[in-house]
Write a protein that holds these residues in place. Structure first.
Motif: not given
Length: 249
Positions: A205-233
């Motif tokens: 709801e609130v993010a302009d951009r979502v960043c998914f972190l794993d192991g100290g890295r940003i593995v994926e980032q993008g719009s909430p719709e993309q990262v939370l709804g259709d993640p590429a990684e």
């Protein structure tokens, strides 16, 4: 192209031989709300603490409005005047009233007179529904009220950047909504924010951009719709499947 408010380049942080941040890059534009998601231990809180200069970096650099704030010659107290950091534990001073908690930094750090500091604080407390609690001590407030007071304390210094670290994780479920509502207002006002959260619905709801972190890295980032709804990684998908199974998506 305008200078980003926050520019993190190649951040590396090691705790006791364990790499917590691994060559991490992140930029945040003015008025942008960036939400950090990921499992516990992925580096979200460490990243926020490094940005606020509470933790030294082992490598990399952080720039705030183009200023290299991790330069060893930089005065960290001067930098922190421009950054608000709110922890999951409220960290209010228990021996001070809500009003005194909110006005302490403007008066002691920024040199604002008591009358003006208290007037500004009361306007902020009124906005978040806490004006009636201004003279109370923190232990007389609910968890949600304490967290709102902690956010107001950061806002009282008119920060350039707000960092919110799991600000709802210590709250009972019925109190989460009142804190998230305040963060939504800040976003609507154009506050530049970096938010670490486990609340996926809130992130959406609130993010302009979502960043998914794993192991100290940003593995994926993008719009909430993309990262939370259709993640590429695949790792992002795996994380979100676990979150969904736990009923947090």
């Amino acid at each position: 192209m305008s200078t980003p408010v926050l520019d993190c380049r190649g951040l590396r942080k090691v705790f006791r031989g364990q790499v917590v941040l691994r060559e991490l890059d992140l930029t945040v534009a003015e008025h942008e709300a960036v939400v950090l998601i990921g499992a516990s231990g992925s580096g979200k809180s460490t990243l926020l603490r490094c940005v606020n200069l509470l933790e030294p970096l082992d490598d990399g650099s952080i720039h705030l409005d183009g200023e290299h704030i991790t330069d060893p010659r930089t005065d960290p107290d001067r930098v922190r005047r421009r950054i608000g950091l709110v922890f999951q534990s409220y960290n209010l001073f228990p021996h001070l009233s809500v009003l005194d908690n909110v006005t302490l930094a403007p008066r002691r750090v920024h040199g604002v007179g008591r009358a003006r500091a208290e007037a500004d604080a009361m306007r902020l407390l009124e906005r978040v529904g806490l004006a009636g609690k201004a003279r109370e001590y923190p232990d007389r407030l609910s968890g949600g009220q304490q967290q709102r007071a902690a956010i107001v304390r950061s806002l009282a210094c008119a920060p350039r950047l707000m960092l919110l670290d799991e600000v709802t994780s210590a709250l009972d479920p019925e109190l989460v909504g009142e804190v998230l509502s305040l963060v939504r207002e800040l976003r609507a006002d154009g506050m530049t924010m970096v938010i670490a959260t486990h609340e996926m619905g809130f992130a959406r709801e609130v993010a302009d951009r979502v960043c998914f972190l794993d192991g100290g890295r940003i593995v994926e980032q993008g719009s909430p719709e993309q990262v939370l709804g259709d993640p590429a990684e695949p790792r992002t998908r795996q994380f979100l499947e676990r979150v969904l199974a736990a009923g947090r998506l």
